[in-house]
Motif scaffolding. Sequence first.
Motif, PDB file in Angstrom:
ATOM      1  N   ARG A   9       0.932  17.226  14.037  1.00 38.67           N
ATOM      2  CA  ARG A   9      -0.404  16.754  14.391  1.00 38.67           C
ATOM      3  C   ARG A   9      -1.408  16.925  13.232  1.00 38.67           C
ATOM      4  O   ARG A   9      -2.237  16.056  12.979  1.00 38.67           O
ATOM      5  N   THR A  10      -1.321  18.039  12.528  1.00 39.76           N
ATOM      6  CA  THR A  10      -2.280  18.299  11.450  1.00 39.76           C
ATOM      7  C   THR A  10      -2.220  17.221  10.368  1.00 39.76           C
ATOM      8  O   THR A  10      -3.252  16.605  10.051  1.00 39.76           O
ATOM      9  N   PRO A  11      -1.053  16.919   9.781  1.00 39.43           N
ATOM     10  CA  PRO A  11      -1.042  15.849   8.768  1.00 39.43           C
ATOM     11  C   PRO A  11      -1.311  14.471   9.379  1.00 39.43           C
ATOM     12  O   PRO A  11      -1.889  13.596   8.713  1.00 39.43           O
ATOM     13  N   MET A  12      -0.915  14.235  10.642  1.00 37.76           N
ATOM     14  CA  MET A  12      -1.178  12.936  11.273  1.00 37.76           C
ATOM     15  C   MET A  12      -2.675  12.695  11.427  1.00 37.76           C
ATOM     16  O   MET A  12      -3.157  11.565  11.258  1.00 37.76           O
ATOM     17  N   ASN A  13      -3.411  13.752  11.763  1.00 40.28           N
ATOM     18  CA  ASN A  13      -4.871  13.616  11.861  1.00 40.28           C
ATOM     19  C   ASN A  13      -5.452  13.196  10.513  1.00 40.28           C
ATOM     20  O   ASN A  13      -6.364  12.354  10.439  1.00 40.28           O
ATOM     21  N   ALA A  14      -4.920  13.770   9.441  1.00 37.49           N
ATOM     22  CA  ALA A  14      -5.394  13.393   8.096  1.00 37.49           C
ATOM     23  C   ALA A  14      -5.052  11.935   7.815  1.00 37.49           C
ATOM     24  O   ALA A  14      -5.893  11.163   7.322  1.00 37.49           O
ATOM     25  N   VAL A  15      -3.837  11.509   8.140  1.00 33.91           N
ATOM     26  CA  VAL A  15      -3.420  10.121   7.904  1.00 33.91           C
ATOM     27  C   VAL A  15      -4.312   9.172   8.698  1.00 33.91           C
ATOM     28  O   VAL A  15      -4.803   8.160   8.171  1.00 33.91           O
ATOM     29  N   LEU A  16      -4.553   9.495   9.964  1.00 39.44           N
ATOM     30  CA  LEU A  16      -5.391   8.626  10.803  1.00 39.44           C
ATOM     31  C   LEU A  16      -6.844   8.592  10.307  1.00 39.44           C
ATOM     32  O   LEU A  16      -7.493   7.536  10.289  1.00 39.44           O
ATOM     33  N   GLY A  17      -7.335   9.756   9.889  1.00 39.72           N
ATOM     34  CA  GLY A  17      -8.714   9.797   9.369  1.00 39.72           C
ATOM     35  C   GLY A  17      -8.870   8.964   8.110  1.00 39.72           C
ATOM     36  O   GLY A  17      -9.832   8.186   7.974  1.00 39.72           O
ATOM     37  N   PHE A  18      -7.938   9.110   7.180  1.00 42.30           N
ATOM     38  CA  PHE A  18      -8.015   8.331   5.937  1.00 42.30           C
ATOM     39  C   PHE A  18      -7.768   6.846   6.195  1.00 42.30           C
ATOM     40  O   PHE A  18      -8.347   5.985   5.522  1.00 42.30           O
ATOM     41  N   THR A  19      -6.930   6.523   7.183  1.00 39.73           N
ATOM     42  CA  THR A  19      -6.708   5.114   7.543  1.00 39.73           C
ATOM     43  C   THR A  19      -8.016   4.514   8.052  1.00 39.73           C
ATOM     44  O   THR A  19      -8.373   3.381   7.710  1.00 39.73           O
ATOM     45  N   ASP A  20      -8.721   5.266   8.868  1.00 40.83           N
ATOM     46  CA  ASP A  20     -10.010   4.810   9.396  1.00 40.83           C
ATOM     47  C   ASP A  20     -11.022   4.605   8.264  1.00 40.83           C
ATOM     48  O   ASP A  20     -11.744   3.598   8.229  1.00 40.83           O
ATOM     49  N   LEU A  21     -11.063   5.566   7.328  1.00 41.77           N
ATOM     50  CA  LEU A  21     -11.974   5.426   6.179  1.00 41.77           C
ATOM     51  C   LEU A  21     -11.592   4.220   5.315  1.00 41.77           C
ATOM     52  O   LEU A  21     -12.451   3.461   4.851  1.00 41.77           O
ATOM     53  N   LEU A  22     -10.291   4.039   5.116  1.00 40.48           N
ATOM     54  CA  LEU A  22      -9.808   2.918   4.308  1.00 40.48           C
ATOM     55  C   LEU A  22     -10.149   1.586   4.958  1.00 40.48           C
ATOM     56  O   LEU A  22     -10.470   0.613   4.268  1.00 40.48           O
ATOM     57  N   ALA A  23     -10.123   1.524   6.284  1.00 38.51           N
ATOM     58  CA  ALA A  23     -10.431   0.286   7.003  1.00 38.51           C
ATOM     59  C   ALA A  23     -11.887  -0.131   6.794  1.00 38.51           C
ATOM     60  O   ALA A  23     -12.227  -1.307   6.962  1.00 38.51           O
ATOM     61  N   GLN A  24     -12.730   0.795   6.426  1.00 46.75           N
ATOM     62  CA  GLN A  24     -14.156   0.493   6.229  1.00 46.75           C
ATOM     63  C   GLN A  24     -14.441  -0.006   4.799  1.00 46.75           C
ATOM     64  O   GLN A  24     -15.579  -0.278   4.456  1.00 46.75           O
ATOM     65  N   THR A  25     -13.426  -0.132   3.996  1.00 53.38           N
ATOM     66  CA  THR A  25     -13.606  -0.640   2.630  1.00 53.38           C
ATOM     67  C   THR A  25     -13.220  -2.102   2.563  1.00 53.38           C
ATOM     68  O   THR A  25     -12.651  -2.651   3.501  1.00 53.38           O
ATOM     69  N   LYS A  26     -13.505  -2.712   1.431  1.00 55.06           N
ATOM     70  CA  LYS A  26     -13.168  -4.124   1.233  1.00 55.06           C
ATOM     71  C   LYS A  26     -11.687  -4.205   0.865  1.00 55.06           C
ATOM     72  O   LYS A  26     -11.253  -3.620  -0.115  1.00 55.06           O
ATOM     73  N   LEU A  27     -10.907  -4.942   1.704  1.00 57.25           N
ATOM     74  CA  LEU A  27      -9.465  -5.079   1.517  1.00 57.25           C
ATOM     75  C   LEU A  27      -9.090  -6.544   1.463  1.00 57.25           C
ATOM     76  O   LEU A  27      -9.734  -7.375   2.117  1.00 57.25           O
ATOM     77  N   ASP A  28      -8.009  -6.864   0.716  1.00 52.95           N
ATOM     78  CA  ASP A  28      -7.529  -8.251   0.787  1.00 52.95           C
ATOM     79  C   ASP A  28      -6.726  -8.400   2.075  1.00 52.95           C
ATOM     80  O   ASP A  28      -6.502  -7.443   2.810  1.00 52.95           O
ATOM     81  N   GLU A  29      -6.282  -9.636   2.329  1.00 50.12           N
ATOM     82  CA  GLU A  29      -5.604  -9.937   3.600  1.00 50.12           C
ATOM     83  C   GLU A  29      -4.332  -9.112   3.770  1.00 50.12           C
ATOM     84  O   GLU A  29      -4.057  -8.589   4.851  1.00 50.12           O
ATOM     85  N   SER A  30      -3.525  -8.967   2.763  1.00 48.54           N
ATOM     86  CA  SER A  30      -2.268  -8.205   2.820  1.00 48.54           C
ATOM     87  C   SER A  30      -2.540  -6.725   3.089  1.00 48.54           C
ATOM     88  O   SER A  30      -1.867  -6.092   3.906  1.00 48.54           O
ATOM     89  N   GLN A  31      -3.544  -6.158   2.411  1.00 50.33           N
ATOM     90  CA  GLN A  31      -3.883  -4.753   2.616  1.00 50.33           C
ATOM     91  C   GLN A  31      -4.395  -4.521   4.040  1.00 50.33           C
ATOM     92  O   GLN A  31      -4.043  -3.524   4.686  1.00 50.33           O
ATOM     93  N   ALA A  32      -5.202  -5.437   4.554  1.00 52.08           N
ATOM     94  CA  ALA A  32      -5.740  -5.320   5.914  1.00 52.08           C
ATOM     95  C   ALA A  32      -4.608  -5.367   6.936  1.00 52.08           C
ATOM     96  O   ALA A  32      -4.607  -4.617   7.920  1.00 52.08           O
ATOM     97  N   GLU A  33      -3.637  -6.251   6.704  1.00 52.95           N
ATOM     98  CA  GLU A  33      -2.484  -6.364   7.613  1.00 52.95           C
ATOM     99  C   GLU A  33      -1.671  -5.068   7.599  1.00 52.95           C
ATOM    100  O   GLU A  33      -1.277  -4.552   8.653  1.00 52.95           O
ATOM    101  N   GLN A  34      -1.426  -4.518   6.409  1.00 50.18           N
ATOM    102  CA  GLN A  34      -0.649  -3.275   6.307  1.00 50.18           C
ATOM    103  C   GLN A  34      -1.401  -2.115   6.946  1.00 50.18           C
ATOM    104  O   GLN A  34      -0.820  -1.252   7.618  1.00 50.18           O
ATOM    105  N   LEU A  35      -2.697  -2.073   6.775  1.00 54.85           N
ATOM    106  CA  LEU A  35      -3.521  -1.019   7.360  1.00 54.85           C
ATOM    107  C   LEU A  35      -3.506  -1.114   8.896  1.00 54.85           C
ATOM    108  O   LEU A  35      -3.467  -0.105   9.596  1.00 54.85           O
ATOM    109  N   ASP A  36      -3.501  -2.366   9.398  1.00 55.55           N
ATOM    110  CA  ASP A  36      -3.437  -2.591  10.842  1.00 55.55           C
ATOM    111  C   ASP A  36      -2.100  -2.067  11.406  1.00 55.55           C
ATOM    112  O   ASP A  36      -2.075  -1.444  12.480  1.00 55.55           O
TER     113      ASP A  36
END
Length: 182
Positions: free
Chosen positions: A150-177
């Motif tokens: 759970r501890t590292p998963m929380n970090a992964v989910l938190g950084f995924t959420d932060l990354l989603a708030q940045t400007k991404l190309d279509e491929s990066q957005a799909e992978q993040l999704d």
Amino acid sequence: GAPAGFLAYTWNQPHISQFTQDDEDPVISWRDEEPEIYKKLAKNEVMMGKPEDFSDPIRKVLQGRGAKSILFAPVWIESYFWGGIGFDDCTNEREWEESDISTLRVAAASIGAFIMNKQGEEDLRRAKESADAANRAKGEFLAMMSHEIRTPMNAVLGFTDLLAQTKLDESQAEQLDIISRS
């Protein structure tokens, strides 16, 4: 560790005094002092006779207790000779009848079955305790692993959420999704 016989009465006719095992009663090793009797019992045969028919240690105990005749049957637990049970007649020398022998054999078999059941109950109790301990260990392991995951998963989910708030190309957005849904 040596097979031994404790000669004691547990039931008597009212006119015969009650005997119990006490510290002064000798412990007779059937294997050492009466090897023929031990061999006979170990072959699942009954032993019967008068005190005079036995060697000194047993004769003295039987005569001291007032026994005139004795009948002894082996107790077996599965295929192993465990011990025995006996009748003493303290009033008469007697020839034991087949019904006496059968009754004593049934009692000996019942004792063997009782001991086996008690051992089975003890084995089940130990197995249950072992299973309970294993279950507790499994629960502790799962709780610890859940925390460790759970501890590292929380970090992964938190950084995924932060990354989603940045400007991404279509491929990066799909992978993040895909990461977010996973």
